[in-house]
Design a protein around this motif. Structure first.
Motif, PDB file in Angstrom:
ATOM      1  N   SER A  55       0.840  -1.196   0.000  1.00  9.46           N
ATOM      2  CA  SER A  55       0.000   0.000   0.000  1.00  9.46           C
ATOM      3  C   SER A  55       0.874   1.246   0.000  1.00  9.46           C
ATOM      4  O   SER A  55       0.526   2.245  -0.617  1.00  9.46           O
ATOM      5  N   GLN A  58       1.924   1.563  -3.534  1.00 14.62           N
ATOM      6  CA  GLN A  58       0.786   2.024  -4.305  1.00 14.62           C
ATOM      7  C   GLN A  58       0.594   3.530  -4.153  1.00 14.62           C
ATOM      8  O   GLN A  58       0.398   4.250  -5.129  1.00 14.62           O
ATOM      9  N   LYS A  59       0.686   4.003  -2.902  1.00  9.12           N
ATOM     10  CA  LYS A  59       0.559   5.447  -2.642  1.00  9.12           C
ATOM     11  C   LYS A  59       1.652   6.212  -3.357  1.00  9.12           C
ATOM     12  O   LYS A  59       1.408   7.243  -3.949  1.00  9.12           O
ATOM     13  N   SER A  61       3.253   5.406  -6.047  1.00  6.79           N
ATOM     14  CA  SER A  61       3.083   5.476  -7.495  1.00  6.79           C
ATOM     15  C   SER A  61       1.898   6.359  -7.878  1.00  6.79           C
ATOM     16  O   SER A  61       1.846   6.920  -8.953  1.00  6.79           O
ATOM     17  N   ASP A  62       0.925   6.524  -6.961  1.00  2.00           N
ATOM     18  CA  ASP A  62      -0.166   7.457  -7.220  1.00  2.00           C
ATOM     19  C   ASP A  62       0.330   8.886  -7.276  1.00  2.00           C
ATOM     20  O   ASP A  62      -0.246   9.733  -7.937  1.00  2.00           O
ATOM     21  N   ASN A  63       1.396   9.161  -6.528  1.00  3.99           N
ATOM     22  CA  ASN A  63       1.903  10.527  -6.452  1.00  3.99           C
ATOM     23  C   ASN A  63       2.827  10.879  -7.606  1.00  3.99           C
ATOM     24  O   ASN A  63       3.285  12.012  -7.706  1.00  3.99           O
TER      25      ASN A  63
END
Ligand SMILES: [Zn+2]
Length: 64
Positions: A55, A58-59, A61-63
């Protein structure tokens, strides 16, 4: 309180004995059911929860 039944045996569900597998790396990890239920539309069978490492990734790569 919730519990699960296996045959005639009852097992209380507590915050520290609920586990799932991370859909990314497959690692078993504990989940906080309260956090999941807070979301409102929890589907106990269909919900997948990333492990802490995935997670975070994931966070990150979202940024990007
Ligand atoms: Zn993972």
């Amino acid at each position: 309180m919730f519990y699960i039944k296996i045959g005639k045996k009852k097992r209380n569900l507590r915050e520290d004995n609920i586990y799932t597998r991370c859909p990314i790396c497959g690692r078993e990890h504990a989940v906080d059911l309260q956090e999941i239920l807070k979301g409102g539309d929890a589907d106990l069978y269909g919900t997948s929860v990333y492990c802490p490492e995935c997670s975070e990734r994931q966070k990150a790569s979202d940024n990007l």
